[in-house]
Design a protein around this motif. Structure first.
Motif, PDB file in Angstrom:
ATOM      1  N   THR A  76      -6.330   1.206 -15.501  1.00  0.00           N
ATOM      2  CA  THR A  76      -6.779   2.477 -16.066  1.00  0.00           C
ATOM      3  C   THR A  76      -5.588   3.390 -16.333  1.00  0.00           C
ATOM      4  OG1 THR A  76      -7.034   3.531 -13.903  1.00  0.00           O
ATOM      5  CG2 THR A  76      -8.958   2.346 -14.750  1.00  0.00           C
ATOM      6  N   LYS A  77      -5.856   4.456 -17.101  1.00  0.00           N
ATOM      7  CA  LYS A  77      -4.837   5.463 -17.454  1.00  0.00           C
ATOM      8  C   LYS A  77      -3.594   4.802 -18.056  1.00  0.00           C
ATOM      9  CE  LYS A  77      -6.940   9.279 -15.690  1.00  0.00           C
ATOM     10  NZ  LYS A  77      -6.550   9.809 -14.389  1.00  0.00           N
ATOM     11  N   ALA A  78      -2.438   4.890 -17.366  1.00  0.00           N
ATOM     12  CA  ALA A  78      -1.204   4.313 -17.924  1.00  0.00           C
ATOM     13  C   ALA A  78      -1.333   2.800 -18.112  1.00  0.00           C
ATOM     14  CB  ALA A  78      -0.026   4.618 -17.008  1.00  0.00           C
ATOM     15  N   PHE A  79      -2.283   2.187 -17.403  1.00  0.00           N
ATOM     16  CA  PHE A  79      -2.431   0.730 -17.447  1.00  0.00           C
ATOM     17  C   PHE A  79      -3.666   0.273 -18.221  1.00  0.00           C
ATOM     18  CE2 PHE A  79       0.027   1.267 -13.389  1.00  0.00           C
ATOM     19  CZ  PHE A  79       1.218   0.783 -13.891  1.00  0.00           C
ATOM     20  N   ARG A  80      -4.160   1.101 -19.140  1.00  0.00           N
ATOM     21  CA  ARG A  80      -5.281   0.646 -19.975  1.00  0.00           C
ATOM     22  C   ARG A  80      -4.876  -0.626 -20.718  1.00  0.00           C
ATOM     23  NH1 ARG A  80      -6.392   6.662 -22.276  1.00  0.00           N
ATOM     24  NH2 ARG A  80      -7.479   7.420 -20.429  1.00  0.00           N
ATOM     25  N   TYR A  81      -5.806  -1.543 -20.825  1.00  0.00           N
ATOM     26  CA  TYR A  81      -5.600  -2.856 -21.480  1.00  0.00           C
ATOM     27  C   TYR A  81      -4.594  -3.734 -20.742  1.00  0.00           C
ATOM     28  CZ  TYR A  81      -7.987  -0.558 -25.311  1.00  0.00           C
ATOM     29  OH  TYR A  81      -8.883   0.117 -26.066  1.00  0.00           O
ATOM     30  N   ALA A  82      -4.330  -3.426 -19.467  1.00  0.00           N
ATOM     31  CA  ALA A  82      -3.299  -4.174 -18.740  1.00  0.00           C
ATOM     32  C   ALA A  82      -3.691  -5.629 -18.521  1.00  0.00           C
ATOM     33  CB  ALA A  82      -3.040  -3.513 -17.391  1.00  0.00           C
ATOM     34  N   ARG A  83      -2.672  -6.453 -18.496  1.00  0.00           N
ATOM     35  CA  ARG A  83      -2.816  -7.839 -18.050  1.00  0.00           C
ATOM     36  C   ARG A  83      -1.455  -8.265 -17.516  1.00  0.00           C
ATOM     37  NH1 ARG A  83      -1.299 -10.821 -22.945  1.00  0.00           N
ATOM     38  NH2 ARG A  83      -0.802  -9.174 -24.406  1.00  0.00           N
ATOM     39  N   GLY A  84      -1.472  -9.248 -16.653  1.00  0.00           N
ATOM     40  CA  GLY A  84      -0.214  -9.682 -16.058  1.00  0.00           C
ATOM     41  C   GLY A  84      -0.460 -10.417 -14.760  1.00  0.00           C
ATOM     42  N   TYR A  85       0.558 -10.374 -13.913  1.00  0.00           N
ATOM     43  CA  TYR A  85       0.414 -11.085 -12.647  1.00  0.00           C
ATOM     44  C   TYR A  85       1.256 -10.401 -11.587  1.00  0.00           C
ATOM     45  CZ  TYR A  85       4.941 -13.100 -13.923  1.00  0.00           C
ATOM     46  OH  TYR A  85       6.261 -13.258 -14.269  1.00  0.00           O
ATOM     47  N   VAL A  86       0.916 -10.667 -10.333  1.00  0.00           N
ATOM     48  CA  VAL A  86       1.745 -10.194  -9.232  1.00  0.00           C
ATOM     49  C   VAL A  86       2.267 -11.408  -8.465  1.00  0.00           C
ATOM     50  CG1 VAL A  86       0.403  -8.068  -8.970  1.00  0.00           C
ATOM     51  CG2 VAL A  86      -0.115 -10.017  -7.496  1.00  0.00           C
ATOM     52  N   GLN A  87       3.423 -11.234  -7.856  1.00  0.00           N
ATOM     53  CA  GLN A  87       3.944 -12.239  -6.934  1.00  0.00           C
ATOM     54  C   GLN A  87       4.065 -11.569  -5.577  1.00  0.00           C
ATOM     55  OE1 GLN A  87       7.475 -13.724  -8.920  1.00  0.00           O
ATOM     56  NE2 GLN A  87       6.311 -15.463  -9.698  1.00  0.00           N
ATOM     57  N   ALA A  88       3.428 -12.147  -4.575  1.00  0.00           N
ATOM     58  CA  ALA A  88       3.399 -11.574  -3.231  1.00  0.00           C
ATOM     59  C   ALA A  88       4.173 -12.481  -2.276  1.00  0.00           C
ATOM     60  CB  ALA A  88       1.956 -11.413  -2.757  1.00  0.00           C
ATOM     61  N   ARG A  89       5.042 -11.858  -1.489  1.00  0.00           N
ATOM     62  CA  ARG A  89       5.821 -12.597  -0.475  1.00  0.00           C
ATOM     63  C   ARG A  89       5.666 -11.875   0.854  1.00  0.00           C
ATOM     64  NH1 ARG A  89       8.964 -12.301  -4.868  1.00  0.00           N
ATOM     65  NH2 ARG A  89       9.896 -14.192  -5.706  1.00  0.00           N
ATOM     66  N   THR A  90       5.376 -12.598   1.915  1.00  0.00           N
ATOM     67  CA  THR A  90       5.250 -11.959   3.223  1.00  0.00           C
ATOM     68  C   THR A  90       6.614 -11.472   3.681  1.00  0.00           C
ATOM     69  OG1 THR A  90       3.391 -13.387   3.755  1.00  0.00           O
ATOM     70  CG2 THR A  90       4.482 -12.283   5.612  1.00  0.00           C
ATOM     71  N   HIS A  91       6.690 -10.179   4.001  1.00  0.00           N
ATOM     72  CA  HIS A  91       7.935  -9.620   4.516  1.00  0.00           C
ATOM     73  C   HIS A  91       7.965  -9.759   6.038  1.00  0.00           C
ATOM     74  CE1 HIS A  91      11.364  -6.902   4.817  1.00  0.00           C
ATOM     75  NE2 HIS A  91      10.710  -6.300   5.799  1.00  0.00           N
ATOM     76  N   SER A  92       6.843  -9.405   6.674  1.00  0.00           N
ATOM     77  CA  SER A  92       6.738  -9.607   8.122  1.00  0.00           C
ATOM     78  C   SER A  92       5.273  -9.807   8.489  1.00  0.00           C
ATOM     79  CB  SER A  92       7.329  -8.419   8.881  1.00  0.00           C
ATOM     80  OG  SER A  92       6.598  -7.252   8.571  1.00  0.00           O
ATOM     81  N   LEU A  93       5.058 -10.636   9.514  1.00  0.00           N
ATOM     82  CA  LEU A  93       3.702 -10.898   9.986  1.00  0.00           C
ATOM     83  C   LEU A  93       3.744 -11.000  11.498  1.00  0.00           C
ATOM     84  CD1 LEU A  93       0.696 -11.776   9.640  1.00  0.00           C
ATOM     85  CD2 LEU A  93       1.516 -14.112   9.334  1.00  0.00           C
ATOM     86  N   ASP A  94       2.993 -10.123  12.165  1.00  0.00           N
ATOM     87  CA  ASP A  94       2.903 -10.157  13.620  1.00  0.00           C
ATOM     88  C   ASP A  94       1.700 -11.035  13.972  1.00  0.00           C
ATOM     89  OD1 ASP A  94       2.311  -9.660  16.313  1.00  0.00           O
ATOM     90  OD2 ASP A  94       3.191  -7.642  16.215  1.00  0.00           O
ATOM     91  N   LEU A  95       1.973 -12.250  14.426  1.00  0.00           N
ATOM     92  CA  LEU A  95       0.883 -13.203  14.676  1.00  0.00           C
ATOM     93  C   LEU A  95      -0.021 -12.756  15.819  1.00  0.00           C
ATOM     94  CD1 LEU A  95       2.656 -16.630  14.106  1.00  0.00           C
ATOM     95  CD2 LEU A  95       0.809 -15.644  12.741  1.00  0.00           C
ATOM     96  N   LYS A  96       0.518 -11.877  16.709  1.00  0.00           N
ATOM     97  CA  LYS A  96      -0.282 -11.404  17.838  1.00  0.00           C
ATOM     98  C   LYS A  96      -1.331 -10.378  17.368  1.00  0.00           C
ATOM     99  CE  LYS A  96       2.540 -11.240  21.426  1.00  0.00           C
ATOM    100  NZ  LYS A  96       3.502 -10.462  22.245  1.00  0.00           N
ATOM    101  N   THR A  97      -0.891  -9.411  16.570  1.00  0.00           N
ATOM    102  CA  THR A  97      -1.808  -8.346  16.148  1.00  0.00           C
ATOM    103  C   THR A  97      -2.457  -8.636  14.790  1.00  0.00           C
ATOM    104  OG1 THR A  97      -0.026  -7.160  15.037  1.00  0.00           O
ATOM    105  CG2 THR A  97      -0.463  -6.565  17.339  1.00  0.00           C
TER     106      THR A  97
END
Ligand SMILES: *[C@@H]1O[C@H](CO)[C@@H](O)[C@H](O)[C@H]1NC(C)=O
Ligand SMILES: *[C@@H]1O[C@H](CO)[C@@H](O)[C@H](O)[C@H]1NC(C)=O
Length: 184
Positions: free
Chosen positions: A149-170
């Protein structure tokens, strides 16, 4: 021999102009001719499970979720902060609001359905809609951007996600997001 060459020469300008128009897509939809642009956004997504103010809540579990190593059937609602840097105190640029559901039996795999709602700079008030598959223990997960929406009307694309940190306990996680979005 001469004929095919002549034909090729006649066709050549057409082929070139097709490839040239592919580079830049123009639109008159928005009340004027505008060029589509590629924007890259970079931020960190904080899924806070523990502590006094969690940003994720489990709203459903399947009958076998508790005995499933992959949490199959679990649905969580999120209102996760998005920040410029990986630290929780880093500048807030938006929030990821939506849900993720454990939708894989053989590995920890999530269905992500969320809106990224930005509050900073030129994207303040604009959103991006993401729907995708997130194999959380893979190095890089790619998910589609379906619109905005707004600045991103008609948007399409992709994201790339990488785990920076993960606390397996919590279960607390910080994930780096790189977004590549075409919009006007
Ligand atoms: C599964 O685990 C949750 C959290 O530990 C608990 O609240 C819930 O009652 C359990 N459900 C079943 C069906 O055992
Ligand atoms: C974002 O927009 C809201 C509503 O228009 C405004 O109140 C707020 O100050 C803006 N934030 C920034 C960082 O520009």
């Amino acid at each position: 021999m001469a004929r095919p060459i002549l034909l090729l020469l006649l066709l050549l300008p057409t082929l070139l102009s097709v490839s040239a128009t592919r580079k830049r897509t123009r639109s008159t939809i928005l009340g004027g001719i505008r060029d589509e642009k590629l924007s890259r956004l970079h931020f960190f997504w904080h899924d806070i499970v523990s502590g006094p103010r969690p940003t994720v809540v489990t709203i459903a579990r399947g009958p076998s979720t508790n005995s499933s190593a992959t949490f199959f059937g679990m649905v969580n609602i999120i209102d996760d902060p998005l920040t410029l840097g990986p630290e929780p105190t880093s500048q807030l640029v938006g929030r990821a609001q939506g849900l993720y559901a454990s939708a894989a039996q053989e590995s920890v795999g999530l269905l992500m359905a969320m809106n990224l709602a930005f509050i900073d700079g030129q994207y303040n008030g604009s959103t991006l809609a993401i729907l995708g598959r997130n194999q959380v223990f893979s190095g890089v997960r790619e998910m589609p951007i379906l619109g905005g929406t707004k600045a991103f009307r008609y948007a399409r694309g992709y994201v790339q996600a990488r785990t920076h940190s993960l606390d397996l306990k919590t279960g607390d996680a910080v994930v780096e997001y790189n977004c590549y979005v075409l919009h006007y």
